[in-house]
Design an enzyme around this catalytic site. Structure first.
Site, short mmCIF file in Angstrom:
data_model
loop_
_atom_site.label_atom_id
_atom_site.label_comp_id
_atom_site.label_asym_id
_atom_site.label_seq_id
_atom_site.Cartn_x
_atom_site.Cartn_y
_atom_site.Cartn_z
N CYS A 50 -32.08 29.99 91.40
CA CYS A 50 -32.75 30.81 90.40
C CYS A 50 -31.77 31.84 89.84
O CYS A 50 -30.67 32.02 90.34
CB CYS A 50 -33.94 31.53 91.02
SG CYS A 50 -35.14 30.41 91.78
N LEU A 106 -36.00 28.32 89.36
CA LEU A 106 -35.85 26.89 89.61
C LEU A 106 -36.74 26.58 90.80
O LEU A 106 -36.47 27.00 91.92
CB LEU A 106 -34.40 26.54 89.92
CG LEU A 106 -34.12 25.06 90.23
CD1 LEU A 106 -34.37 24.19 89.00
CD2 LEU A 106 -32.69 24.87 90.73
N ASN A 165 -33.28 34.86 94.66
CA ASN A 165 -32.62 33.59 94.40
C ASN A 165 -32.21 33.04 95.76
O ASN A 165 -31.41 33.67 96.46
CB ASN A 165 -31.38 33.79 93.52
CG ASN A 165 -30.52 32.53 93.47
OD1 ASN A 165 -31.02 31.41 93.57
ND2 ASN A 165 -29.21 32.71 93.33
N GLY A 166 -32.77 31.89 96.15
CA GLY A 166 -32.33 31.34 97.43
C GLY A 166 -33.36 30.49 98.12
O GLY A 166 -34.42 30.16 97.57
N THR A 222 -7.42 26.73 90.53
CA THR A 222 -8.03 25.79 91.48
C THR A 222 -9.50 25.58 91.19
O THR A 222 -9.99 24.45 91.17
CB THR A 222 -7.91 26.33 92.92
OG1 THR A 222 -6.61 26.82 93.14
CG2 THR A 222 -8.26 25.27 93.93
N ARG A 247 -10.17 23.61 87.86
CA ARG A 247 -9.84 22.19 88.02
C ARG A 247 -10.97 21.43 88.71
O ARG A 247 -11.33 20.32 88.32
CB ARG A 247 -8.57 22.03 88.86
CG ARG A 247 -7.28 22.40 88.16
CD ARG A 247 -6.13 22.27 89.15
NE ARG A 247 -4.82 22.50 88.54
CZ ARG A 247 -3.66 22.42 89.19
NH1 ARG A 247 -3.68 22.14 90.50
NH2 ARG A 247 -2.53 22.63 88.57
#
Length: 583
Positions: free
Chosen positions: A2, A50, A74-75, A315, A318
């Site tokens: 979320c 979400l 959120n979690g 990093t 990519r």
């Protein structure tokens, strides 16, 4: 995942409410299922949901019985059912796993956070005295930022874009910490034994390690929506997929969505990962989904990736790009959650540069440093690359209980020892090397480590370098230290990413949220000292581990000029989160 946004102690006005709504919409990709805004005086709690657990009634903010305590979260709280049983005098409004937070606060005050087993970022507002607390999970799997306005307000957001335009100063919220308005500062709630970096001495027991990881995977099968497993064909994602496939039957998720696991992989045509993932999927019997992308597809997505991932770290960009492209495909199939393999290399010293660790003390200290920095690298990538498309990633290797077990092992057992046949992550491989009930084929179980950006196809990195070279001139590089005095880019690829990042996030606070320093094959700056030759080969690709990687860069050629190499005859191993839909 979320998206949360909170503005605390600002002006109470219609204009401020409109602004909070506007900023919250910047996070809508993280939670397309529901939007909510709660206001109490000069405090605003906004949420983009979400829905994974209790989609029908778990909209936020969440409250206690009399609505005096409001929480935006959120979690995922994996032990929420156990916690509910202990809160016998409380009545819950929803079936959401996060509904326990307000009630735990009522019962225990600010000291309840360590009771939560899961990944989370939350803001809790106590309207009785207008106090609030903010907390982030132990390792920083969920993303979170904190900022301060000139008017004295405190801002909290899941992503930089939710607060960077409105705060005088902002920074990454430290993992494993709590911020309290009563004390006016941070305190660390997560205090495991390994945090001190003292070398542990518990003897290695493969069965104890196996059981701990199986438990970590099983608890992450908690879902009310279709889910899957990311499958690169490397050790970590393959183990996640194997355990999930083995224990999925009989779970609530299987009864709801079916017991056959779906798996996902992404790569360039003919990449090492695609081949290995296909073999693992056939072995496990998953419904396998293989996504292809071209170098040009990835290059075309770079600006979107940097906007969503909010970094200029080479990093991370990519590796984030193929994961970003894959997440979009996965979400289009109706999947909302995937289980992934991040964290294993940090815990077990899986990166190829660990071959050069001089002793067990430095080996262990480097793993501690890597875990502490995960929220700036792999956690950030996994969280934001998936959240960009409303997809949630769960990471069992970063389970609190599993980390405690794995980090208590005497690091002598984790060290690479060619004479004894011990390659990187040997203790993990050995734990799942079961002759009677094999988890994986032997050559997959002992496949060499590949970093995600390598395993999707070596020409991916080479293509990025070529594209950057065409857009960044030598003259620009000469002035790099004047244009970018902080974390000055030393390659054209880094300069190219930095230009894009600064266009989206021009504030000094934004550039300070991104780590820097020398690194080879994903090492910390401290570990670069292990091998004098690395100082001339500072590149995050696993191929920079000269003499270790089977397709290492040729040591005589400067990294920017090296051609791509793919050795088709060798089953190379890379760790991308393996995707398998728990269907």
């Amino acid at each position: 995942m979320c998206g949360i946004l909170a503005v605390l102690g600002c002006s109470d006005s219609q204009a401020k409410r409109v602004r909070v709504l506007e900023l919250s919409r910047r996070l809508k990709h993280r939670g397309p299922d529901w939007s909510g805004l709660y206001q109490h005086g000069d405090c605003y709690l906004a949420h983009q949901r979400l829905a994974i657990i209790d989609p029908a009634s778990g909209d936020q903010p969440l409250f206690n019985e009399d609505k005096s305590v409001a929480v935006t979260v959120n979690g995922e709280i994996y032990n929420h059912e156990e916690l509910r049983k202990n809160l016998v005098n409380h009545k819950f409004r929803t079936g959401s796993d996060c509904d326990v937070i307000a009630h735990l606060y009522e019962e225990y005050g600010e000291d309840f956070v360590d009771m939560l087993d899961g990944i989370f970022s939350f803001v809790l507002l106590d309207t009785r005295d207008n106090s609030y607390i903010v907390a982030r999970d132990a390792i920083g799997v969920t993303s979170l930022y904190i900022g301060w306005g000139l008017d004295g307000s405190v801002w909290i957001a899941s992503e930089l874009k939710g607060l960077n335009d409105d705060c005088e100063h902002f920074e990454s919220f430290p993992p494993g910490h709590l911020y309290s308005s009563k004390s006016g500062g941070f305190r660390r709630w997560y205090n495991p034994p390994w945090f001190s970096e003292v070398t542990p001495s518990v003897p290695y027991d493969p069965l104890v390690l196996r059981r701990a990881f199986e438990n970590a995977v099983i608890k992450r099968l908690m879902t009310d929506v279709p889910f899957g497993v990311l499958l690169s064909g490397g050790l970590d994602s393959s183990l996640v997929a194997s355990i999930t496939a083995r224990y999925l039957a009989g779970t609530k998720a299987a009864k709801q969505w079916g017991s056959q696991l779906h798996s996902f992989c992404v790569g360039l045509e003919g990449s090492p990962d695609l081949k290995a993932a296909r073999e693992v999927a056939d072995y496990l019997g998953t419904v396998h989904h293989e996504f292809h992308f071209t170098v040009q597809d990835g290059i075309d997505a770079i600006e979107d990736v940097i906007y969503h991932i909010e970094t200029y770290d080479v990093t991370t960009i990519r590796a984030s790009t193929p994961m970003f492209l894959m997440s979009r495909k996965i979400k289009s199939l109706g999947v909302k959650m995937v289980i992934s393999g991040e964290g294993s290399d940090e815990i077990f010293g899986g990166y190829l540069y660990f071959h050069k660790a001089p002793n067990k003390d430095e080996f262990h200290q480097e793993t501690c440093r890597k875990i502490k920095a995960l929220h700036l690298y792999d956690c950030l990538r996994a969280n934001k690359a998936t959240s960009a498309w409303g997809l949630e990633a769960r990471v069992p290797f970063l389970d609190k209980e599993f980390i405690n077990v794995a980090m208590a092992i005497d690091p002598e057992s984790k060290m690479i020892n060619k004479d004894e046949g011990r390659i990187e992550k040997w203790v993990l491989r050995r734990a799942f090397d079961d002759e009677n009930h094999p988890y994986l084929p032997k050559h997959i179980l002992y496949r060499q480590k590949e970093q995600f950006s390598d395993g999707v196809g070596y020409s991916w990195i080479d293509g990025l370098k070529a594209h950057a070279a065409a857009n960044v001139t030598d003259k620009m590089m000469l002035n790099a230290s004047n244009i970018f005095p902080h974390n000055t880019p030393t390659t054209k690829e880094a300069y190219y990413y930095r230009m894009i990042f600064e266009r989206f996030f021009p504030q000094n606070s934004a550039r300070l949220t991104v780590p820097g320093g020398a690194s080879v094959a994903c090492s910390t700056a401290k570990a670069v000292e292990w091998d004098a030759t690395w100082k001339n080969n500072l590149d995050p690709s696993g191929r920079a581990a000269l003499g270790v990687h089977l397709s290492a860069y040729d040591s005589e050629t400067p990294l920017d000029n090296k051609p791509s190499k793919i050795i088709e005859s060798i089953p190379l191993m890379m760790e991308i989160p393996g995707v398998a839909i728990h269907g």
